[in-house]
Design an enzyme around this catalytic site. Structure first.
Site, PDB file in Angstrom:
ATOM      1  N   HIS A   1       0.851  -1.183   0.000  1.00  0.00           N
ATOM      2  CA  HIS A   1       0.000   0.000   0.000  1.00  0.00           C
ATOM      3  C   HIS A   1       0.891   1.238   0.000  1.00  0.00           C
ATOM      4  O   HIS A   1       1.995   1.225   0.569  1.00  0.00           O
ATOM      5  CB  HIS A   1      -0.879   0.057   1.259  1.00  0.00           C
ATOM      6  CG  HIS A   1      -2.172  -0.667   1.155  1.00  0.00           C
ATOM      7  ND1 HIS A   1      -2.813  -1.197   2.268  1.00  0.00           N
ATOM      8  CD2 HIS A   1      -2.984  -0.946   0.104  1.00  0.00           C
ATOM      9  CE1 HIS A   1      -3.952  -1.772   1.898  1.00  0.00           C
ATOM     10  NE2 HIS A   1      -4.065  -1.635   0.593  1.00  0.00           N
TER      11      HIS A   1
ATOM     12  N   CYS B   1      -2.073   2.860   9.237  1.00  0.00           N
ATOM     13  CA  CYS B   1      -3.082   1.854   8.882  1.00  0.00           C
ATOM     14  C   CYS B   1      -4.260   1.889   9.857  1.00  0.00           C
ATOM     15  O   CYS B   1      -5.399   1.623   9.467  1.00  0.00           O
ATOM     16  CB  CYS B   1      -2.480   0.469   8.866  1.00  0.00           C
ATOM     17  SG  CYS B   1      -1.355   0.139   7.494  1.00  0.00           S
TER      18      CYS B   1
END
Length: 270
Positions: free
Chosen positions: A167, A261
């Site tokens: 990511h 996150c």
């Protein structure tokens, strides 16, 4: 002088956190997971945000969704509009509707689910007027056009090439509207050239910083909360006038997640 700006965050308590499948290189179901420790680390992060004056809301964790703690993946919220994630992996698909419902029930009427695979702020990071958009492992590159149409902001596509940094928020951190930190080896040559052109004064992370998810950080423009063992990055931030605040997120790293996150920013209109 750098100035902290109050942030509005959404988090999800890791009540059901576990590693029972593997959808990134960090996840190994054979390794034991200490869920109470994960909860304690998450709670410490939440308290850090509160102590900095930020607003923190929480979404109820759902059984059977051990990765729901990674709230950043749930949506991208800009100018009061929310583009909710459409997850690539079957194990996480049910998280999207949960985040959509929460956002609609908490004042984000202009919220909808992405039509194309798009994993929220995992791959979409707002840097001033630009929306930096990652692809290569999760979010479909076609989602970049969808995000640009939805938010009305220029989207800068960046291709990730190292599966350990699957990511964008594992390889790049937005520190303020003009400053980012990133790990060059995570990007394709063309994307690296784009970053060098857009951010010539960026902070460059070392291999050691990246390997402990040091770039998976949350900044309010002055205070930067990041993994405590990203020691080179912490020193570089301090030299550039930021206030780095170390956090221990080691248990959550077993699922390939850390500070950012766990943190979805809710940006209101205006």
């Amino acid at each position: 002088m750098r100035t902290a700006q109050p942030r509005h965050y959404l988090m999800c308590r890791p009540t059901h956190f576990d590693v029972v499948y593997s959808i990134n290189p960090w996840m190994d179901p054979r390794k034991p997971v200490d869920t109470p420790l994960a909860i304690a680390q998450w709670e410490s992060l939440r308290q850090t945000y509160l102590s900095l004056g930020h607003t923190v809301e929480t979404i109820d964790p759902l059984p059977g969704l051990p990765d729901m703690v990674f709230a950043a993946n749930g949506a991208t919220v800009i100018d009061g509009r929310a583009l909710v994630a459409r997850f690539r992996d079957a194990e996480r698909i049910a998280e999207g509707p949960a985040y959509l419902q929460w956002l609609r029930e908490h004042g984000f009427a202009d919220a909808r689910t992405a039509s194309i695979v798009n994993e929220g702020e995992g791959d979409y990071l707002l840097a001033g007027e630009w929306l930096l958009a990652g692809t290569g492992f999760r979010s479909d590159p076609r989602s970049h056009a969808e995000a640009q149409e939805f938010f009305g902001r220029p989207v800068i596509g960046l291709t990730l090439v190292d599966p350990d940094y699957y990511h964008l928020d594992t390889a790049l951190s937005v520190l303020d509207e003009k400053t980012v930190a990133y790990y060059p080896a995570a990007f394709s040559p063309g994307s690296l050239a784009v970053l060098q052109r857009l951010f010539p004064d960026a902070i460059i992370a070392t291999d050691a910083d990246a390997s402990v998810f040091g770039l998976n950080a949350a900044s309010d423009g002055y205070n930067v909360v990041l993994p405590h063992n990203a020691t080179h990055l912490i020193e570089a931030l301090r030299e550039r006038g930021f206030n780095p605040i170390g956090a221990d997120m080691s248990e959550l790293l077993k699922a390939g997640g850390s500070v950012k996150c766990c943190t979805l920013e809710l940006r209101s209109a205006g």
